[in-house]
Design a protein around this motif. Structure first.
Motif, short mmCIF file in Angstrom:
data_model
loop_
_atom_site.label_atom_id
_atom_site.label_comp_id
_atom_site.label_asym_id
_atom_site.label_seq_id
_atom_site.Cartn_x
_atom_site.Cartn_y
_atom_site.Cartn_z
N LEU A 1 0.82 -1.21 0.00
CA LEU A 1 0.00 0.00 0.00
C LEU A 1 0.86 1.27 0.00
CD1 LEU A 1 -2.75 -1.10 2.53
CD2 LEU A 1 -2.92 -0.98 0.03
N ASP A 2 2.12 1.15 0.46
CA ASP A 2 3.01 2.30 0.47
C ASP A 2 3.62 2.55 -0.91
OD1 ASP A 2 2.59 2.86 3.16
OD2 ASP A 2 4.18 1.50 3.80
N GLU A 3 3.67 1.52 -1.74
CA GLU A 3 4.22 1.65 -3.09
C GLU A 3 3.17 2.30 -3.99
OE1 GLU A 3 5.08 -2.35 -4.17
OE2 GLU A 3 6.58 -2.59 -2.59
N GLU A 4 3.57 3.35 -4.68
CA GLU A 4 2.67 4.06 -5.59
C GLU A 4 1.33 4.32 -4.91
OE1 GLU A 4 2.46 1.85 -9.24
OE2 GLU A 4 4.63 1.72 -9.38
N SER A 5 1.38 5.01 -3.77
CA SER A 5 0.22 5.20 -2.91
C SER A 5 -0.93 5.96 -3.56
CB SER A 5 0.63 5.86 -1.60
OG SER A 5 1.18 7.14 -1.86
N GLU A 6 -0.67 6.65 -4.67
CA GLU A 6 -1.76 7.36 -5.34
C GLU A 6 -2.55 6.44 -6.26
OE1 GLU A 6 1.72 7.26 -7.90
OE2 GLU A 6 1.52 7.98 -5.86
N ASN A 7 -2.01 5.26 -6.58
CA ASN A 7 -2.76 4.30 -7.39
C ASN A 7 -4.00 3.86 -6.65
OD1 ASN A 7 -0.78 4.48 -9.29
ND2 ASN A 7 -0.08 2.37 -9.11
N LYS A 8 -5.01 3.50 -7.39
CA LYS A 8 -6.30 3.16 -6.77
C LYS A 8 -6.56 1.66 -6.80
CE LYS A 8 -8.19 7.62 -7.36
NZ LYS A 8 -9.28 8.28 -6.77
N ILE A 9 -7.33 1.22 -5.81
CA ILE A 9 -7.74 -0.18 -5.76
C ILE A 9 -9.26 -0.24 -5.73
CG2 ILE A 9 -5.63 -0.83 -4.53
CD1 ILE A 9 -7.43 -1.39 -2.10
N ASP A 10 -9.80 -1.36 -6.15
CA ASP A 10 -11.25 -1.53 -6.14
C ASP A 10 -11.68 -2.35 -4.92
OD1 ASP A 10 -10.50 -4.10 -6.84
OD2 ASP A 10 -11.12 -3.90 -8.92
N PHE A 11 -12.98 -2.56 -4.81
CA PHE A 11 -13.53 -3.24 -3.64
C PHE A 11 -12.99 -4.66 -3.49
CE2 PHE A 11 -16.99 -5.86 -1.75
CZ PHE A 11 -16.93 -5.33 -0.48
N GLU A 12 -12.85 -5.37 -4.59
CA GLU A 12 -12.37 -6.75 -4.53
C GLU A 12 -10.96 -6.81 -3.94
OE1 GLU A 12 -13.78 -5.33 -7.19
OE2 GLU A 12 -15.59 -6.52 -7.52
N ASP A 13 -10.09 -5.91 -4.38
CA ASP A 13 -8.73 -5.87 -3.85
C ASP A 13 -8.72 -5.47 -2.38
OD1 ASP A 13 -7.61 -6.66 -6.27
OD2 ASP A 13 -7.37 -4.59 -6.97
N PHE A 14 -9.62 -4.56 -2.01
CA PHE A 14 -9.74 -4.16 -0.61
C PHE A 14 -10.10 -5.36 0.26
CE2 PHE A 14 -12.49 -2.82 2.90
CZ PHE A 14 -11.64 -1.97 3.59
N MET A 15 -11.07 -6.14 -0.19
CA MET A 15 -11.50 -7.31 0.59
C MET A 15 -10.39 -8.34 0.69
SD MET A 15 -14.39 -6.64 1.87
CE MET A 15 -14.99 -8.22 2.45
N ILE A 16 -9.61 -8.52 -0.37
CA ILE A 16 -8.47 -9.44 -0.32
C ILE A 16 -7.46 -8.96 0.72
CG2 ILE A 16 -6.47 -10.29 -1.63
CD1 ILE A 16 -8.43 -10.41 -4.07
#
Length: 147
Positions: free
Chosen positions: A110-125
């Motif tokens: 999460l610290d790498e390229e912190s401005e990149n976005k994740i979706d709900f599925e990745d959040f749940m993982i």
């Protein structure tokens, strides 16, 4: 204020057992005509399909609501926002894990390229991964069930 997410004052997230405190002053968001935040408990109560749902279904619905309340209009979170959300809303599973290599590995992504976005599925993982490495999970496993 330009109306973008970075210029909007941040709002504190509340858990199901912690309703938002009543306030007599109008917040800057309310003064600007923005919708008022509804507590997670009220949001869950308004979902008719959960009325007879199991605790597990309600737990997943709560995680989805926490994510959706923090996500941008496209339904995504930056990695920095994700890290902050995990640390504030799921602190029971994260507390005391900072020295574990697996925890550090997950958080470092999460610290790498912190401005990149994740979706709900990745959040749940990420959430499940942190849960699996947590001492709290071991404590849960050690609980004796009674009938």
């Amino acid at each position: 204020m330009c109306g973008c997410r970075a210029s909007v004052p941040s709002t504190k997230q509340y858990s199901v057992n912690q309703p938002a405190p009543a306030s007599t002053k109008k917040s800057p968001a309310a003064a600007a005509g923005m919708p008022k935040r509804t507590s997670i408990a009220k949001q869950l109560a308004s979902i008719k399909g959960l009325g007879k749902g199991s605790d597990l279904e309600k737990a997943f619905a709560t995680a989805a609501l926490v994510y959706n309340n923090a996500a941008d209009p496209e339904g995504k979170l930056s990695k920095a926002e994700t890290k902050s959300l995990l640390q504030t809303q799921f602190q029971g599973f994260i507390q005391g894990q900072e020295n574990k290599p697996k925890y550090r590995e997950i958080i470092s992504t999460l610290d790498e390229e912190s401005e990149n976005k994740i979706d709900f599925e990745d959040f749940m993982i990420l959430l499940v991964s942190l849960t699996l490495t947590s001492d709290l999970l071991q404590e849960i496993k050690n609980m004796k069930t009674t009938k």
